[in-house]
Design a protein around this motif. Structure first.
Motif, PDB file in Angstrom:
ATOM      1  N   SER A 191       4.026   9.251   2.466  1.00 57.49           N
ATOM      2  CA  SER A 191       2.828  10.079   2.461  1.00 57.49           C
ATOM      3  C   SER A 191       2.116  10.034   1.123  1.00 57.49           C
ATOM      4  N   ASP A 192       2.862  10.097   0.020  1.00 55.50           N
ATOM      5  CA  ASP A 192       2.250  10.090  -1.306  1.00 55.50           C
ATOM      6  C   ASP A 192       1.673   8.726  -1.661  1.00 55.50           C
ATOM      7  N   ASN A 193       2.158   7.649  -1.027  1.00 58.54           N
ATOM      8  CA  ASN A 193       1.675   6.305  -1.326  1.00 58.54           C
ATOM      9  C   ASN A 193       0.598   5.826  -0.363  1.00 58.54           C
ATOM     10  N   PHE A 194       0.735   6.152   0.931  1.00 57.04           N
ATOM     11  CA  PHE A 194      -0.155   5.593   1.941  1.00 57.04           C
ATOM     12  C   PHE A 194      -1.049   6.630   2.619  1.00 57.04           C
ATOM     13  N   GLY A 195      -0.850   7.892   2.298  1.00 55.04           N
ATOM     14  CA  GLY A 195      -1.745   8.909   2.832  1.00 55.04           C
ATOM     15  C   GLY A 195      -1.102   9.842   3.828  1.00 55.04           C
ATOM     16  N   ARG A 196      -1.681  11.032   3.951  1.00 55.66           N
ATOM     17  CA  ARG A 196      -1.140  12.067   4.823  1.00 55.66           C
ATOM     18  C   ARG A 196      -1.312  11.708   6.300  1.00 55.66           C
ATOM     19  N   VAL A 197      -2.483  11.178   6.662  1.00 55.45           N
ATOM     20  CA  VAL A 197      -2.770  10.918   8.071  1.00 55.45           C
ATOM     21  C   VAL A 197      -1.846   9.835   8.628  1.00 55.45           C
ATOM     22  N   LYS A 198      -1.608   8.779   7.861  1.00 53.98           N
ATOM     23  CA  LYS A 198      -0.699   7.728   8.320  1.00 53.98           C
ATOM     24  C   LYS A 198       0.705   8.289   8.508  1.00 53.98           C
TER      25      LYS A 198
END
Length: 474
Positions: free
Chosen positions: A106-113
């Motif tokens: 989540s911290d690297n690729f985003g919350r939605v993913k």
């Protein structure tokens, strides 16, 4: 939970007269034992009083089950209490893998993913579990479900907290928790209606696949994009929000977001890996992390433990579970009213203490024909829910943006020690009925004392780097 069953006695099963049970199976507290029988000493298929040696009790090797839908019956788990309770522990053990991995993801690729992928995995393994042909497959699917998907809720929570201003965090959290409670109350209703655990799993998990569509139409968290230096994308989303809500932000605010990260603050966009190093080196941050980990353990142990043990209360197990779930609704409504007014620390101290009082007091109440045990039980669940919600909000406010999901995942993962042990607590009731609630109350009492050391984060702007996070304590 356990279901009704008794020893299978081949010599007697075909008889129309069931009076033989009286002299074939021992009684404890006027109830037939589930796991033992008197030794059969008769001949042939005669089943009479003198066919059993009442001075010799032996373990059953086969069972006759009641007409109840349960994996206990389907997988022949009679009198194997550890296998029955281990299902819940296997489920919670998956969090130890999922939460750290999803936090980093989540911290690297985003919350939605993170939300979309994790929730889809829920659907895959939840449906797979409904086709289990044995206990091992059921437990493995239970573990893999959480190991691949358990952080969907925490990712959603962090996403929600990053979308609102400080004064709106408690209300936003309350809305999310109400949805969680609605799901908790719906589950026993579905189980009561279907009376088939396989159909129940298929109905409950199929909607998970809808969430994969979030990748197509849900915008990423602008705060996360800014923490990654992707200001243009963040501003594009903010402009969409302006149009949708028919508002106009001052130009100087948008201009400040476009400013070069290096000119604004060297640490604002530090990579999340360096944040971990700084947390370990900072006594303030490391102590805060350890403190919140323990508070999370006590919350999850009491919260899940009280939910699980509710089906053992007197009365309808489905209604009991619904009541224990419903009590979270006024608990979260109370949080919405008191957290902003009194702050996080006072609420933690007060409600941890009340949870301890209610849980420990259960051992002092009369059990027969009394509604007081249920009232105190619900009060204990009410109190620990307030504490749990407050811990969740406090953790999300106490750590920097670049590592907020990862550090929340560390706390949540450690806290899963409590939820992993919670499914085993019904075994304690075999020795003393109120032993589980005494354990819940004792841990809550120690947590109330440690809560004095938590930082007050009420109405503070979310910290974007380690330095800002350290200042909260000052």
């Amino acid at each position: 939970m356990d279901i009704n069953y008794r020893c299978k006695i081949p010599q007697c099963e075909g008889l129309n007269d069931s009076l033989w049970i009286e002299f074939a199976i021992p009684k404890v507290n006027n109830k037939f034992e589930k796991c033992n029988t008197y030794e059969f000493v008769g001949e042939g298929e005669k089943c009479e009083a003198n066919s059993f040696n009442r001075s010799s009790i032996v373990k059953c090797d086969a069972y006759v089950y009641s007409d109840e839908d349960s994996i206990v019956k389907d997988f022949d788990l009679a009198c194997q209490h550890w296998k029955r309770t281990f299902v819940g522990s296997a489920y919670s053990a998956g969090f130890f893998i999922a939460l750290p991995l999803t936090g980093v993801f989540s911290d690297n690729f985003g919350r939605v993913k993170a939300i979309s992928v994790a929730t889809a995995m829920y659907g895959v393994f939840g449906l797979l579990r409904s086709f289990s042909n044995g206990y091992l497959m059921f437990v493995m699917a239970e573990f893999l479900e959480t190991a691949s998907a358990a952080a969907a809720y925490s990712a959603s929570f962090v996403f929600g907290m990053e979308l609102v201003q400080p004064s709106g965090r408690v209300f936003g959290n309350t809305l999310m928790n109400f949805s969680y409670i609605f799901g908790s109350m719906t589950l026993p209703m579905i189980a009561w209606w279907l009376q088939n655990w396989r159909y129940m799993l298929r109905l409950v998990y199929t909607p998970s696949f809808i969430v994969i569509s979030y990748l197509l139409f849900v915008n990423e968290s602008p705060r996360w994009l800014l923490s990654k230096g992707r200001a243009e994308e963040a501003i594009s989303i903010i402009l969409k929000a302006e149009k949708m809500n028919n508002v106009k932000l001052p130009d100087h605010l948008l201009a400040s977001l476009k400013a070069s990260p290096k000119s604004e603050d060297e640490d604002r966009y530090e990579p999340f890996s360096s944040v971990f190093v700084k947390v370990v080196k900072s006594r303030t941050m490391l102590f805060r992390l350890i403190l919140y980990c323990y508070l999370w353990i006590t919350c999850s142990f009491g919260y899940y433990g009280l939910s699980i043990n509710s089906v053992s209360l007197a009365g309808n197990k489905y209604l009991n579970f619904m009541l224990v779930a419903f009590i979270e609704m006024p608990a979260n409504a109370l949080c919405c009213m008191v957290l902003n007014k009194f702050g996080r620390k006072k609420v933690l101290i007060t409600w941890y203490t009340l949870s301890a009082v209610f849980c420990i007091s259960l051992s002092l109440l009369p059990k027969q024909d009394s509604i007081w045990p249920l009232i105190f039980y619900l009060a204990g669940k009410f109190s620990i829910t307030v504490s749990y919600t407050t811990v969740y909000i406090s953790v999300s406010e106490a750590f920097p943006t670049n590592a907020r999901q990862s550090l929340l995942a560390v706390c949540s993962t450690t806290g899963r020690i409590g939820s992993t042990l919670a499914p085993l607590t019904p075994l304690l009731a075999l020795y003393y009925q109120n032993l589980p609630t005494i354990f819940f109350g004792s841990l809550a009492l120690t947590a109330s004392v440690l809560s004095f050391a938590t930082p007050e984060t009420n109405n503070l702007t979310l910290p974007d780097n380690t330095k800002e996070a350290e200042k909260i304590s000052k």
